[in-house]
Design a protein around this motif. Structure first.
Motif, PDB file in Angstrom:
ATOM      1  N   GLN A  45       2.197   6.680   4.126  1.00 31.03           N
ATOM      2  CA  GLN A  45       1.556   7.996   4.216  1.00 31.03           C
ATOM      3  C   GLN A  45       1.955   8.751   5.473  1.00 31.03           C
ATOM      4  N   THR A  46       2.288   8.019   6.537  1.00 30.01           N
ATOM      5  CA  THR A  46       2.718   8.667   7.780  1.00 30.01           C
ATOM      6  C   THR A  46       3.857   9.642   7.515  1.00 30.01           C
ATOM      7  N   PHE A  47       4.729   9.289   6.548  1.00 29.58           N
ATOM      8  CA  PHE A  47       5.906  10.121   6.280  1.00 29.58           C
ATOM      9  C   PHE A  47       5.581  11.309   5.375  1.00 29.58           C
ATOM     10  N   PHE A  48       4.349  11.362   4.896  1.00 25.03           N
ATOM     11  CA  PHE A  48       3.895  12.533   4.148  1.00 25.03           C
ATOM     12  C   PHE A  48       3.135  13.488   5.056  1.00 25.03           C
ATOM     13  N   VAL A  49       2.383  12.925   6.020  1.00 27.93           N
ATOM     14  CA  VAL A  49       1.390  13.752   6.703  1.00 27.93           C
ATOM     15  C   VAL A  49       1.808  14.253   8.073  1.00 27.93           C
ATOM     16  N   GLU A  87       4.316  16.095  10.365  1.00 30.37           N
ATOM     17  CA  GLU A  87       5.493  16.966  10.240  1.00 30.37           C
ATOM     18  C   GLU A  87       6.614  16.554  11.189  1.00 30.37           C
ATOM     19  N   ASP A  88       6.254  16.157  12.438  1.00 28.15           N
ATOM     20  CA  ASP A  88       7.290  15.793  13.415  1.00 28.15           C
ATOM     21  C   ASP A  88       8.053  14.559  12.957  1.00 28.15           C
ATOM     22  N   VAL A  89       7.292  13.573  12.498  1.00 26.54           N
ATOM     23  CA  VAL A  89       7.938  12.353  12.014  1.00 26.54           C
ATOM     24  C   VAL A  89       8.806  12.677  10.804  1.00 26.54           C
ATOM     25  N   ARG A  90       8.252  13.478   9.920  1.00 27.31           N
ATOM     26  CA  ARG A  90       8.951  13.798   8.677  1.00 27.31           C
ATOM     27  C   ARG A  90      10.251  14.570   8.929  1.00 27.31           C
ATOM     28  N   ALA A  91      10.234  15.397   9.962  1.00 23.88           N
ATOM     29  CA  ALA A  91      11.435  16.187  10.262  1.00 23.88           C
ATOM     30  C   ALA A  91      12.577  15.299  10.739  1.00 23.88           C
ATOM     31  N   LYS A  92      12.240  14.198  11.401  1.00 23.93           N
ATOM     32  CA  LYS A  92      13.288  13.397  12.050  1.00 23.93           C
ATOM     33  C   LYS A  92      13.564  12.071  11.372  1.00 23.93           C
ATOM     34  N   ALA A  93      12.597  11.592  10.597  1.00 22.06           N
ATOM     35  CA  ALA A  93      12.767  10.292   9.950  1.00 22.06           C
ATOM     36  C   ALA A  93      12.341  10.400   8.501  1.00 22.06           C
ATOM     37  N   LYS A  94      12.905   9.524   7.664  1.00 18.86           N
ATOM     38  CA  LYS A  94      12.504   9.537   6.257  1.00 18.86           C
ATOM     39  C   LYS A  94      12.261   8.109   5.805  1.00 18.86           C
ATOM     40  N   LEU A  95      11.233   7.938   5.017  1.00 11.65           N
ATOM     41  CA  LEU A  95      10.949   6.616   4.475  1.00 11.65           C
ATOM     42  C   LEU A  95      12.034   6.289   3.464  1.00 11.65           C
ATOM     43  N   ASP A  96      12.764   5.206   3.711  1.00  7.22           N
ATOM     44  CA  ASP A  96      13.898   4.856   2.859  1.00  7.22           C
ATOM     45  C   ASP A  96      13.458   3.939   1.718  1.00  7.22           C
ATOM     46  N   ALA A  97      12.656   2.930   2.055  1.00  2.00           N
ATOM     47  CA  ALA A  97      12.200   1.998   1.016  1.00  2.00           C
ATOM     48  C   ALA A  97      11.105   1.109   1.569  1.00  2.00           C
ATOM     49  N   VAL A  98      10.213   0.701   0.679  1.00  2.00           N
ATOM     50  CA  VAL A  98       9.265  -0.363   0.997  1.00  2.00           C
ATOM     51  C   VAL A  98       9.829  -1.623   0.350  1.00  2.00           C
ATOM     52  N   VAL A  99      10.137  -2.624   1.192  1.00  2.00           N
ATOM     53  CA  VAL A  99      10.724  -3.880   0.726  1.00  2.00           C
ATOM     54  C   VAL A  99       9.682  -4.972   0.872  1.00  2.00           C
ATOM     55  N   THR A 100       9.337  -5.633  -0.228  1.00  2.00           N
ATOM     56  CA  THR A 100       8.321  -6.674  -0.208  1.00  2.00           C
ATOM     57  C   THR A 100       8.963  -8.033  -0.453  1.00  2.00           C
ATOM     58  N   VAL A 101       8.699  -8.974   0.451  1.00  2.00           N
ATOM     59  CA  VAL A 101       9.195 -10.345   0.283  1.00  2.00           C
ATOM     60  C   VAL A 101       8.083 -11.165  -0.371  1.00  2.00           C
ATOM     61  N   VAL A 102       8.440 -11.857  -1.457  1.00  2.00           N
ATOM     62  CA  VAL A 102       7.467 -12.619  -2.244  1.00  2.00           C
ATOM     63  C   VAL A 102       7.866 -14.091  -2.219  1.00  2.00           C
ATOM     64  N   ASP A 103       6.890 -14.965  -1.979  1.00  2.00           N
ATOM     65  CA  ASP A 103       7.108 -16.407  -1.917  1.00  2.00           C
ATOM     66  C   ASP A 103       6.964 -16.989  -3.328  1.00  2.00           C
ATOM     67  N   ALA A 104       8.086 -17.394  -3.927  1.00  2.00           N
ATOM     68  CA  ALA A 104       8.070 -17.846  -5.323  1.00  2.00           C
ATOM     69  C   ALA A 104       7.146 -19.050  -5.521  1.00  2.00           C
ATOM     70  N   ARG A 105       7.018 -19.878  -4.476  1.00  2.00           N
ATOM     71  CA  ARG A 105       6.221 -21.090  -4.658  1.00  2.00           C
ATOM     72  C   ARG A 105       4.727 -20.781  -4.712  1.00  2.00           C
ATOM     73  N   ASN A 106       4.277 -19.810  -3.937  1.00  2.00           N
ATOM     74  CA  ASN A 106       2.837 -19.578  -3.798  1.00  2.00           C
ATOM     75  C   ASN A 106       2.328 -18.276  -4.412  1.00  2.00           C
ATOM     76  N   ILE A 107       3.230 -17.442  -4.918  1.00  2.00           N
ATOM     77  CA  ILE A 107       2.799 -16.087  -5.295  1.00  2.00           C
ATOM     78  C   ILE A 107       1.771 -16.093  -6.422  1.00  2.00           C
ATOM     79  N   MET A 144      -3.455   9.674  -2.523  1.00  2.00           N
ATOM     80  CA  MET A 144      -3.742  11.075  -2.843  1.00  2.00           C
ATOM     81  C   MET A 144      -2.617  12.024  -2.427  1.00  2.00           C
ATOM     82  N   LEU A 145      -1.638  11.519  -1.714  1.00  2.00           N
ATOM     83  CA  LEU A 145      -0.579  12.388  -1.185  1.00  2.00           C
ATOM     84  C   LEU A 145       0.606  12.393  -2.129  1.00  2.00           C
ATOM     85  N   MET A 146       1.159  13.585  -2.346  1.00  2.00           N
ATOM     86  CA  MET A 146       2.261  13.714  -3.295  1.00  2.00           C
ATOM     87  C   MET A 146       3.307  14.657  -2.739  1.00  2.00           C
ATOM     88  N   ASP A 147       4.573  14.380  -3.050  1.00  2.00           N
ATOM     89  CA  ASP A 147       5.677  15.241  -2.641  1.00  2.00           C
ATOM     90  C   ASP A 147       6.520  15.499  -3.881  1.00  2.00           C
TER      91      ASP A 147
END
Length: 319
Positions: free
Chosen positions: A105-109, A111-131, A278-281
């Motif tokens: 949400q930081t990258f939606f709300v 403006e300064d951050v949004r002007a200079k940086a962009k959210l590229d991806a959310v990468v989730t690591v999942v443990d196959a043994r315990n998931i 609730m935030l949309m772009d």
């Protein structure tokens, strides 16, 4: 202006995030990463390794970057931006108990951050043994999968092929659109997780042209599920805006991610959007190709989703 890509690494305790981060910091890939690390009751990065690389590691010992003060993350990103040119991208490692939403949400709300940086991806690591056990007892583990653009199904050496297939099926019920890569010891071609543009509106068009062509509903009891809806007829833009605004305002806490490619009546360009809670772009992106069926597609990932109501609301947006 060029925006610096930011990758958010998340995953449950012990899934292999720190192993992945140490690989990124030590592998010869020719890129320089600024890393925002959260040392929240976890074994942190191997400092010996970090010192040998020229990375600047920002450790915040005052708690979790994504669930204490969001301003903290904004302040650190703003500080990093003053050093622009010293690094190619930013990595944010969240705590294993973290909900990735406030980071996204930081990258939606802001403006300064949004002007200079962009959210590229959310990468989730999942443990196959315990998931599977975690999916049964942990809301956070399910949310981390729901938020992901890319999932590393890690520790594959500790599960059989049948188990891995079953786990992938369970992940798909929660998140039908994320890319899944099977890994051991978090070993993955870094181009599969970094600089993916996965959160970019254009990427939905470029990399997901099939974007759930058939329109199907995944429902897994009343917990987190992934639903996709399609409309063959063009939509009325005002009706859609009113409807989606109302849905996100009233149900946004339960809707973790939303995204869509829409055909509005009287418009030759595809309208693409994506949201976090609730935030949309959204924006018009490119013309529909002459041979491309103008089918509107929308995906919701969330909990307690009222499928008939969402379906009826979406269909009522027809022009």
């Amino acid at each position: 202006m060029d925006q610096v890509p930011v990758t958010v690494l998340t995953g449950y305790l012990g899934a292999g995030k720190t192993t992945l981060l140490n690989r990124i910091l030590t592998e010869e890939h020719g890129k320089r990463y600024a890393v925002v690390v959260n040392e929240f009751g976890e074994i942190g990065i191997d400092n010996d390794l970090v010192v040998e690389t020229d990375e600047e590691v920002f450790e915040m010992n005052n708690g979790c970057i994504c669930c204490t003060v969001r301003g903290d993350l904004i302040r650190i990103l703003t500080g990093l931006m003053r050093r622009k040119g010293k690094f190619d991208a930013i990595l944010i490692e969240t705590t294993g108990l973290a909900d990735p939403a406030p980071v996204a949400q930081t990258f939606f709300v802001d403006e300064d951050v949004r002007a200079k940086a962009k959210l590229d991806a959310v990468v989730t690591v999942v443990d196959a043994r315990n998931i599977e056990a975690r999916l049964a007892d942990s809301k956070e583990a399910r949310e981390q999968i729901a938020f992901a653009d890319v999932i590393l199904l890690n520790k594959t050496d500790l599960a059989s092929a049948e188990e891995l297939d079953r786990i992938e099926g369970e992940i798909r019920e929660i998140n039908a659109t994320a890319e899944i890569h099977r890994t051991k010891d978090s070993v993955v071609d870094l181009s599969k997780i970094l600089d993916r543009g996965a959160f970019d509106l254009d990427r939905i068009l470029t990399f997901e042209p099939e974007f759930l062509k058939n329109g199907h509903v995944h429902s897994h009891n009343d917990d987190i599920a992934s639903i996709s809806l399609t409309a063959i007829d063009p939509l009325d833009e005002n009706k859609f805006n009113r409807w989606i605004g109302n849905v996100l305002q009233t149900k946004g806490q339960d809707i973790l991610r939303s995204k869509g490619i829409l055909s509005f009546a009287g418009q030759d360009d595809q309208f693409v959007f994506q949201g976090v809670h609730m935030l949309m772009d959204g924006d018009y992106r490119r013309p529909w190709a002459p041979d491309d069926p103008r089918i509107s597609r929308i995906v919701f990932i969330g909990r307690n989703l009222d499928v008939p109501a969402l379906k009826a609301g979406f269909e009522a947006c027809r022009a």
